[in-house]
Design an enzyme around this catalytic site. Structure first.
Site, mmCIF file in Angstrom:
data_model
loop_
_atom_site.group_PDB
_atom_site.id
_atom_site.type_symbol
_atom_site.label_atom_id
_atom_site.label_comp_id
_atom_site.label_asym_id
_atom_site.label_seq_id
_atom_site.Cartn_x
_atom_site.Cartn_y
_atom_site.Cartn_z
ATOM 1 N N CYS A 12 -8.039 -30.219 10.702
ATOM 2 C CA CYS A 12 -9.328 -30.841 10.401
ATOM 3 C C CYS A 12 -10.219 -29.895 9.606
ATOM 4 O O CYS A 12 -10.845 -30.284 8.617
ATOM 5 C CB CYS A 12 -10.013 -31.256 11.699
ATOM 6 S SG CYS A 12 -11.612 -32.053 11.457
ATOM 7 N N CYS A 64 -11.116 -33.560 20.036
ATOM 8 C CA CYS A 64 -12.212 -34.534 20.048
ATOM 9 C C CYS A 64 -11.737 -35.966 20.263
ATOM 10 O O CYS A 64 -12.430 -36.766 20.884
ATOM 11 C CB CYS A 64 -13.036 -34.427 18.767
ATOM 12 S SG CYS A 64 -12.170 -34.912 17.247
#
Length: 382
Positions: free
Chosen positions: A106, A203
């Site tokens: 990410c 997340c």
């Protein structure tokens, strides 16, 4: 006009990114805050309450900091690009028998690209984050190095950032300890930031149950992979398992098998739906291949061998190793064995505090079994 220019700060709502924005504001930068919505918890199917960097509370916390200091704050929805790249990769890696590291991916491919695109639209010269790391220019290269706080250093997660992106990146916390950040927040009246809990979970797997996530993500996965074999290093079958994607190299707990002595997952054999078990000693390897390199301190080290300290996971203290680059692959030879080298994880090579580069672990091996592996003489253990 600002003293140092305009900077776009990635603000998650936590203490680190918030104080990074505060520090840059106080130093005289024209700060613009940006919070990225990467994941929709309502579609995750997890049991845990929405928390972390994508929650409404965190977005509001970031906005409140910006309002209190009088600088703009924007929320950017990147769920589609995040899901297409990071979550698909996460799922596919487990289905290929590897152990992914979505946070590094990410940072490398989503957050920095998204930040820079928005920075250009907002005429920002720089971007900044709350990572504990440093960056400097040396010999026409931008070099990432460890943060001063060894316990919080996050340089491991930043090896994949391009030189172009690093040229515009600022890490305000790099020369500070976490305790100093808490003191600064307290002094400025941000007491809620000091007491706010920090999330270390992935997340989009808020309940930390990656098995459950995979089952919800891939229709019929349990039925497709159930009934595989647990085998020992010599091939002896010792039981059955729930399916190879639900295990990771180095795993000891949750195996559902008792052999009378501690065993660990030493290898995932996707094609046979086999999970290989072994003792702690059998978990150790002293060589590995790392692919898809991003070089940092040096543009290339082909044609030479370098002494390094190499990390094979985020919380790894690092192990001395000799590395040799061959194109887009790094051959890594440890002087002593390293436990739980998991294909799919990131490997990062350090020279002192500086990041030489990093890549994704392709495979590991025993040097004594391959003494001239691809033309590279083995390094004797000391």
């Amino acid at each position: 006009m600002s003293k140092h220019g305009r900077v776009l700060v990635a603000m998650s709502g936590g203490i680190d990114s918030s104080l990074a924005a505060v520090m840059l504001h106080e130093e005289g930068y024209e700060v613009i805050g940006m919070t990225m919505k990467t994941w929709d918890y309502q579609t995750s199917g997890g049991s845990k309450k929405e928390t972390g960097c994508c929650s409404l509370d965190s977005i509001n916390d970031a906005r409140n900091i910006a309002v209190s200091l009088g600088f703009p704050h924007f929320i950017v929805d990147i769920r589609e690009e995040f899901g297409d790249y990071v979550i698909d990769h996460f799922t596919n890696e487990y289905l290929d028998g590897r152990t992914p590291n979505p946070c590094v991916l990410c940072n490398t491919h989503i957050k920095w690209d998204s930040l820079l695109r928005r920075a250009d639209k907002l005429d920002c010269e720089f971007i900044a984050t709350g990572h504990y790391a440093n960056v400097r220019e040396e010999n026409d290269r931008f070099v990432i190095s460890k943060g001063k706080d060894e316990n919080k250093d996050q340089s491991y997660a930043l090896w994949g950032i391009s030189q172009e992106s690093l040229s515009r990146t600022r890490y305000p916390l790099g020369n500070l300890h976490k305790s100093e950040i808490r003191e600064m927040a307290t002094e400025r009246g941000f007491h809620e930031l000091v007491t706010k809990s920090e999330s270390y979970e992935i997340c989009f797997v808020p309940d930390n149950d990656y098995r459950g996530f995979l089952k919800r993500r891939v229709d019929g996965l349990e039925e497709q992979v159930a009934g595989g074999e647990f085998v020992l290093e010599d091939g002896t079958v010792v039981g059955t398992h729930e399916g190879y994607p639900f295990y990771t190299v180095g795993q000891r707990k949750g195996l559902g098998i008792a052999l009378g002595y501690p065993v660990y997952v030493t290898e995932i054999q996707k094609d046979k739906n086999r999970v290989v078990l072994g003792t702690f000693d059998e978990l150790s390897r002293d060589g590995m291949y790392v692919k898809n390199l991003t070089m940092q301190k040096y543009a290339s080290i082909e044609g030479e061998r370098k002494d390094t300290v190499t990390k094979v996971r985020y919380n790894d203290s690092g192990t001395p190793a000799v590395i040799e680059q061959v194109g887009d692959t790094m051959k890594v030879f440890f002087g002593n064995g390293v436990s739980a080298i998991a294909p799919g994880q990131a490997a990062v090579f350090y020279e002192g505090n500086d990041v030489i580069g990093g890549g994704w672990i392709k495979s590991s091996f025993h040097q004594h079994q391959q003494p001239a592996y691809a033309g590279m003489p083995a390094i004797k253990s000391k």
